[in-house]
Design an enzyme around this catalytic site. Structure first.
Site, mmCIF file in Angstrom:
data_model
loop_
_atom_site.group_PDB
_atom_site.id
_atom_site.type_symbol
_atom_site.label_atom_id
_atom_site.label_comp_id
_atom_site.label_asym_id
_atom_site.label_seq_id
_atom_site.Cartn_x
_atom_site.Cartn_y
_atom_site.Cartn_z
ATOM 1 N N ARG A 183 -26.297 -1.712 5.873
ATOM 2 C CA ARG A 183 -26.355 -3.153 5.635
ATOM 3 C C ARG A 183 -26.630 -3.947 6.916
ATOM 4 O O ARG A 183 -26.846 -5.152 6.848
ATOM 5 C CB ARG A 183 -25.112 -3.666 4.908
ATOM 6 C CG ARG A 183 -23.798 -3.372 5.498
ATOM 7 C CD ARG A 183 -22.675 -4.069 4.732
ATOM 8 N NE ARG A 183 -22.615 -3.691 3.314
ATOM 9 C CZ ARG A 183 -21.677 -4.107 2.472
ATOM 10 N NH1 ARG A 183 -20.741 -4.919 2.896
ATOM 11 N NH2 ARG A 183 -21.677 -3.734 1.219
ATOM 12 N N LYS A 235 0.850 -1.188 0.000
ATOM 13 C CA LYS A 235 0.000 0.000 0.000
ATOM 14 C C LYS A 235 0.892 1.247 0.000
ATOM 15 O O LYS A 235 1.863 1.317 0.737
ATOM 16 C CB LYS A 235 -0.898 -0.036 1.245
ATOM 17 C CG LYS A 235 -2.216 0.646 1.061
ATOM 18 C CD LYS A 235 -3.249 0.209 2.077
ATOM 19 C CE LYS A 235 -4.462 1.110 1.972
ATOM 20 N NZ LYS A 235 -5.623 0.612 2.690
ATOM 21 N N GLU A 268 -20.131 -5.037 9.391
ATOM 22 C CA GLU A 268 -21.121 -4.229 10.103
ATOM 23 C C GLU A 268 -22.196 -5.113 10.730
ATOM 24 O O GLU A 268 -22.636 -4.875 11.855
ATOM 25 C CB GLU A 268 -21.761 -3.210 9.149
ATOM 26 C CG GLU A 268 -20.836 -2.068 8.722
ATOM 27 C CD GLU A 268 -19.842 -2.431 7.632
ATOM 28 O OE1 GLU A 268 -19.939 -3.547 7.068
ATOM 29 O OE2 GLU A 268 -18.954 -1.605 7.334
HETATM 30 C C1 LIG Z 1 -19.449 -1.636 3.960
HETATM 31 C C2 LIG Z 1 -18.226 -0.787 4.051
HETATM 32 N N1 LIG Z 1 -17.617 -0.636 5.241
HETATM 33 C C3 LIG Z 1 -16.514 0.136 5.338
HETATM 34 C C4 LIG Z 1 -15.998 0.754 4.236
HETATM 35 C C5 LIG Z 1 -14.803 1.692 4.374
HETATM 36 N N2 LIG Z 1 -13.631 1.178 3.670
HETATM 37 C C6 LIG Z 1 -13.282 1.612 2.451
HETATM 38 S S1 LIG Z 1 -11.915 0.893 1.878
HETATM 39 C C7 LIG Z 1 -11.731 0.000 3.284
HETATM 40 C C8 LIG Z 1 -10.558 -0.915 3.445
HETATM 41 C C9 LIG Z 1 -10.466 -1.863 2.326
HETATM 42 O O1 LIG Z 1 -9.306 -2.616 2.472
HETATM 43 P P1 LIG Z 1 -8.825 -3.485 1.265
HETATM 44 O O2 LIG Z 1 -9.982 -4.147 0.643
HETATM 45 O O3 LIG Z 1 -7.740 -4.365 1.753
HETATM 46 O O4 LIG Z 1 -8.286 -2.439 0.221
HETATM 47 P P2 LIG Z 1 -6.954 -1.552 0.298
HETATM 48 O O5 LIG Z 1 -7.421 -0.165 0.566
HETATM 49 O O6 LIG Z 1 -6.087 -2.092 1.372
HETATM 50 O O7 LIG Z 1 -6.351 -1.684 -1.035
HETATM 51 C C10 LIG Z 1 -12.748 0.267 4.185
HETATM 52 C C11 LIG Z 1 -12.881 -0.321 5.523
HETATM 53 C C12 LIG Z 1 -16.673 0.574 3.014
HETATM 54 N N3 LIG Z 1 -16.260 1.168 1.900
HETATM 55 N N4 LIG Z 1 -17.762 -0.204 2.950
#
Ligand SMILES: Cc1ncc(C[n+]2csc(CCOP(=O)(O)OP(=O)(O)O)c2C)c(N)n1
Length: 627
Positions: A396, A285, A368
């Protein structure tokens, strides 16, 4: 940086024909463009920097004009946007009428599915793949999901279906060991184990050396295997124990997500398999920008920042940080308080609670629904769980809130951050539906505090004076007014309506939450025009203290309401009903959001776009009163 490739039309054929050096150059250009744009406009930086090689490799193997590519969350799709015809408009990223920060089918025919919320990609891709099969088409379907998004239960519902149905599609697991914060849970540990036990699968390894290292193949068998020319193809067919294999997918990896040749070979090999394949790709990242590599959480979603130093804007305080401070205060006097986050520890400010009370803090991952039901379990066991989740993500867990908390009248507190307009993330992230969905929940008490102090009073009241489920909704960003001195005299005052302005009986407007500021200004505007009304603010919006509101309204029948939320099922509608039950004969005219599809722009612009700014409100009231 002068661009050799970006800015020209880039097709599948262009990418396929590129040399390794050209692709390295293209990746450098993409990083440069992303960094320059995000440092100016804000956006999801670290995830995008980590996915550059992955995206270039992907589009060198899959034709974006015919194949379907579904990003999970979609916050990492900037390179994809730049390579699929949106370079010229990329400077408008996350701006009004500009390029969205997420895939949008309305923006490009090459965006396969609208996203923004996590863990949907495998389900959506599977639907698209099933449609393809029903129509007898042959295109590829690819889902790109992060290790964070893979902590969400929806992903497993999809894998369960896919492993059984054997639909041909490819899942690329982009594993950077991070969600927004460090990824958590058993799955994250499992992926680490996979990483360590297998090591990278690399094109540099020869099949023979690999087989010899394994040791248990006889010479004859090695000869046969060597007859399969392509090492990657061999590896793909080799069943490797993993939970994905056990669930019915072909698992393949891990592959170095910054090694273009390995990525391309892996994707090409996956294309040949007629059943579902998961390719495990390891990325870093923030790759290529030192500050983001060092602090990927800080640069996950970032406002404008100084590119040279990496310095981001200084926070001016926020509802979130006030909530975070209050949680620590309250929990230091009450050892029954538990804090729960669904992968948003930093975003909800609960990192402070976590540091102070590690044993009373739980980060459940992007889960969630589980977070809410788990809170229900804590509540029936005598604890007071505070579940801090952003308004739109809590959507959700609607059923879990009702069935696992409200029906049992359990003392679960929902701290609903990002209620109202959120600005540049756009419509998937607004918290405009919460009043409406909370209004349908039996036993639920709902607060919509207007400023920092009010938020603290409401939280304290929710802990000390309510025994059932409570929701406290508060917005992103700063409070428009910071009142000096105590807002209320007694704890119970936060459940009473308050007269904010009292200039006469021409009309009355009842506001709730931060939008109190616009009502405030509208009432002043109208007064200057000789129209003298009242402004009443109420934080407790379920149950609505209708009798007290009617008393304050006094002698007028021209009643308006204003809220930062959808009108349908919202505060205004409930207020009208409750005032009528309390004896009022007449209607309440609601100011609120009619259509929640409000695109990216600043929250102030979004208010005005929906006719909720003070100028519009005063004009509408004036017209209504025919004055
Ligand atoms: C239902 C939901 N909960 C929380 C989020 C907030 N959120 C956006 S990206 C993320 C982390 C995603 O991590 P990953 O899939 O590993 O992607 P990375 O950013 O590490 O590439 C979160 C928690 C969201 N978009 N949707």
């Amino acid at each position: 940086m002068e661009y050799k490739f970006l800015g020209k039309e880039i097709t599948f054929e262009t990418l396929q024909a590129m040399s390794s050096e050209d692709r390295v150059q293209l990746c450098a250009e993409l990083r440069d463009k992303i960094l320059n744009t995000v440092s100016h406009n804000g956006g999801h930086l670290a995830s995008n920097l980590g996915a550059v090689e992955l995206t270039v490799a992907l589009l060198s193997v899959f034709d974006y004009k015919t194949d379907k590519i579904v990003f999970d969350v979609g916050h990492q799709s900037y390179s994809y946007k730049l390579l699929t015809g949106r370079f010229d408009r990329f400077n408008t990223l996350r701006q009004r009428d500009g390029i969205s920060g997420f895939p949008r089918i309305s923006e490009s025919p090459y965006d396969a599915f609208d996203t923004g919320h996590s863990s949907t990609s495998i389900s959506a891709a599977m639907g698209i793949a099933r449609a393809r099969d029903l129509e007898g088409k042959k295109n590829e379907v690819v889902a790109i999901i992060g290790d964070g998004a893979l902590t969400g239960g929806l992903a497993y519902e999809a894998i369960n279906d896919l492993g059984h149905a054997k639909t041909k599609m490819i899942i690329i697991l982009n594993d950077n060991e991070m969600s927004i914060d460090k990824n958590v849970g058993g799955l994250s540990k499992y992926l680490s184990k996979l990483r360590i036990s297998t090591g990278y699968i690399s094109a540099k390894q020869t099949t023979e050396s690999f087989l010899r290292k394994l040791g248990f193949f006889g010479r004859g068998l090695i000869k046969i295997i060597l007859a399969i020319k392509d090492f990657f193809r061999f590896l793909l067919y080799r069943k490797k124990p993993s939970m994905f294999e056990d669930l019915g997918l072909n698992y393949y990896g891990p592959v170095d997500g910054h090694n273009m040749d390995d990525l391309i070979k892996a994707f090409e090999a996956a294309k040949e398999i007629r059943s579902p394949v998961l390719i495990h790709v390891l990325t870093k990242k923030g790759k290529g920008y030192e500050p983001a590599e060092q602090n990927p959480s800080d640069y996950h979603g970032v406002g404008p920042f100084d590119l040279a130093t990496g310095v981001t804007g200084t926070g001016k305080g926020s509802y979130t940080s006030v909530f975070a401070g209050a949680m620590v205060d309250i929990a230091s006097h009450n050892n029954k308080i538990i804090a729960i986050s669904a992968a948003m520890t930093l975003g909800t400010g609960l990192d402070r609670f976590q540091m102070k009370f590690p044993s009373r803090f739980f980060d459940c991952g992007i889960a969630e629904e589980h977070s809410v039901t788990m809170a229900g379990g804590l509540a029936v066991s005598g604890f007071i769980p505070v579940v801090a989740i952003y308004s739109s993500f809590l959507q959700r867990a609607y059923d879990e809130m009702i069935t696992d908390c409200c029906f049992m009248n359990s003392h679960v507190i929902f701290a609903i951050d990002r209620s109202g307009f959120v600005g540049n993330d756009g419509h998937t992230h607004h918290g405009l539906l919460d009043i409406s969905y909370l209004n349908s929940m039996i036993n639920m008490t709902v607060f919509s505090p207007r400023d920092y102090k009010d938020l603290v009073w409401c939280l304290t009241y929710a802990v000390d004076s309510i025994k059932g489920p409570v929701a406290i909704r508060y917005p992103r960003g700063t409070s428009p007014f910071e009142t000096e001195g105590p807002l209320y005299k007694y704890l119970g005052d936060c459940v009473k309506p308050h007269m904010v302005q009292d200039y006469g009986n021409d009309f009355a407007i009842v506001s709730t939450g931060r939008i109190c500021e616009e009502a405030d200004k509208a009432v002043e505007n109208l007064k200057e025009m000789g129209i003298c009304g009242k402004h009443i603010n109420v934080s407790l919006i379920k149950p609505i203290p209708a009798k007290e509101i009617l008393e304050l309204i006094g002698d007028t029948n021209n009643i308006f309401s204003i809220e930062e939320g959808i009108i349908s099922g919202g505060f205004g509608e409930a207020l009208e009903r409750e005032l009528q039950y309390a004896g009022h004969v007449g209607e309440v005219i609601p100011f609120g959001v009619k259509n929640p599809l409000v695109r990216a722009m600043s929250p102030k612009e979004q208010l005005a776009y929906c006719g909720l700014d003070s100028d519009t409100v005063s004009r509408v009231i004036k017209d209504f009163l025919n004055k």
